[in-house]
Write an enzyme that holds these catalytic residues in place. Structure first.
Site, PDB file in Angstrom:
ATOM      1  N   HIS A 188     -55.427  -9.769  19.547  1.00 19.81           N
ATOM      2  CA  HIS A 188     -56.461 -10.390  18.622  1.00 19.81           C
ATOM      3  C   HIS A 188     -55.786 -10.867  17.520  1.00 19.81           C
ATOM      4  O   HIS A 188     -56.208 -11.930  16.957  1.00 19.81           O
ATOM      5  CB  HIS A 188     -57.577  -9.439  18.332  1.00 19.81           C
ATOM      6  N   HIS A 196     -66.158  -6.069  24.706  1.00 27.48           N
ATOM      7  CA  HIS A 196     -65.588  -6.669  23.846  1.00 27.48           C
ATOM      8  C   HIS A 196     -64.161  -6.391  23.475  1.00 27.48           C
ATOM      9  O   HIS A 196     -63.823  -5.073  23.119  1.00 27.48           O
ATOM     10  CB  HIS A 196     -66.130  -6.660  22.281  1.00 27.48           C
TER      11      HIS A 196
HETATM   12  O1  G3P Z   1     -65.671 -13.811  21.048  1.00 21.18           O
HETATM   13  C1  G3P Z   1     -66.298 -12.965  20.224  1.00 21.18           C
HETATM   14  C2  G3P Z   1     -65.694 -12.381  19.424  1.00 21.18           C
HETATM   15  O2  G3P Z   1     -64.612 -11.976  19.784  1.00 21.18           O
HETATM   16  C3  G3P Z   1     -65.330 -13.379  18.098  1.00 21.18           C
HETATM   17  O3  G3P Z   1     -64.496 -12.851  17.116  1.00 21.18           O
HETATM   18  O4  G3P Z   1     -62.781 -11.839  15.611  1.00 21.18           O
HETATM   19  O5  G3P Z   1     -63.736 -10.566  17.426  1.00 21.18           O
HETATM   20  O6  G3P Z   1     -62.307 -12.174  17.949  1.00 21.18           O
HETATM   21  P1  G3P Z   1     -63.230 -12.057  17.215  1.00 21.18           P
HETATM   22 MG    MG Z   2     -62.602 -12.192  20.387  1.00 26.66          MG
END
Ligand code: G3P
Ligand code: MG
Length: 230
Positions: free
Chosen positions: A47, A6
């Site tokens: 992000h 992630h």
């Molecule tokens: O794509 C999964 C997750 O990344 C979605 O939430 O806020 O971490 O981008 P966020």
């Molecule tokens: Mg994400």
């Protein structure tokens, strides 16, 4: 269980940087997730729209040029990469989940993926494009008939996984707070996979595996490989 690094291996390296993505490749991760905005007609991997949390910059992304953005420190001397730089690094080596954050990203992405097919021999089958902006997913489907789409949701829909069918998506990417067997079974009956974010705990990951979740987004993907060893 497919484990997405992630924002790269963001538990140990600065998130959404080439360092974090290279670490995921080095750890033999099978999948990577990242977040994308548009800036000056280029796609950049970050992000937050606000720069302060992940860089030494201030203000918002749109206050910057590509040049001034690339001069910022995104952690350990890393800069905010362009999506093109990341594709050059990871193309065809992993499943790449490109999460579109910026609303003005669809056409730029389609053009960039076409360029990557030509210049990097990118296999589009390795790409999933997701967004919380379902209008954007609809726009992408009109621009590209076969690109794999992922519907991001942060709520439990009354009609289970129906939105993923409506958008002709391949996966439903859900917050971990509300995923249950009914949602998963409905998705599977529709031929849709369920991926859950963000799961950093072994017990929680195993419970999700038990009810049939197909994948998790994890900040510690290397450790997570052992959670399902038995
Ligand atoms: O794509 C999964 C997750 O990344 C979605 O939430 O806020 O971490 O981008 P966020
Ligand atoms: Mg994400």
């Amino acid at each position: 269980m497919l484990i997405f690094a992630h924002r790269g291996i963001s538990g140990h390296f600065p998130e959404n940087t080439l360092m974090a993505f290279q670490a995921a490749l080095d750890a033999q991760c099978k999948a990577i997730e990242l977040d994308v905005y548009a800036l000056q007609n280029q796609l950049v991997v970050i992000h937050d729209r606000q720069l302060a949390r992940t860089t030494n910059g201030e203000g918002n992304l749109e206050d910057h040029t590509l040049e001034s953005l690339s001069a910022l420190d995104a952690g350990r001397g890393e800069s905010v990469p362009t999506l093109w730089q990341v594709l050059q690094l990871v193309a065809n080596k992993v499943v790449l989940n490109i999460e579109l954050k910026g609303a003005d990203t669809a056409e730029l992405l389609i053009a960039l993926l076409a360029k990557a097919q030509q210049e990097l021999q990118l296999d589009l089958a390795s790409i999933v494009v997701s967004s919380f902006n379902h209008r954007l997913l609809q726009q992408l489907r009109k621009l590209h008939s076969t690109l794999a789409l992922g519907v991001l949701i942060a709520h439990r829909p009354l009609d289970n996984a129906a939105i993923a069918s409506q958008l002709d998506a391949c996966c439903l990417n859900c917050d971990r707070g509300f995923v249950d067997a009914e949602l998963i079974n409905d998705a599977h009956q529709r031929g849709i996979k369920v991926y859950v974010y963000t799961v950093n705990d072994a017990r929680e990951a195993r419970e999700l595996a038990k009810i049939g979740v197909d994948g998790i987004f994890c900040n510690y993907p290397q450790e997570a490989q052992n959670w399902f060893a038995d």
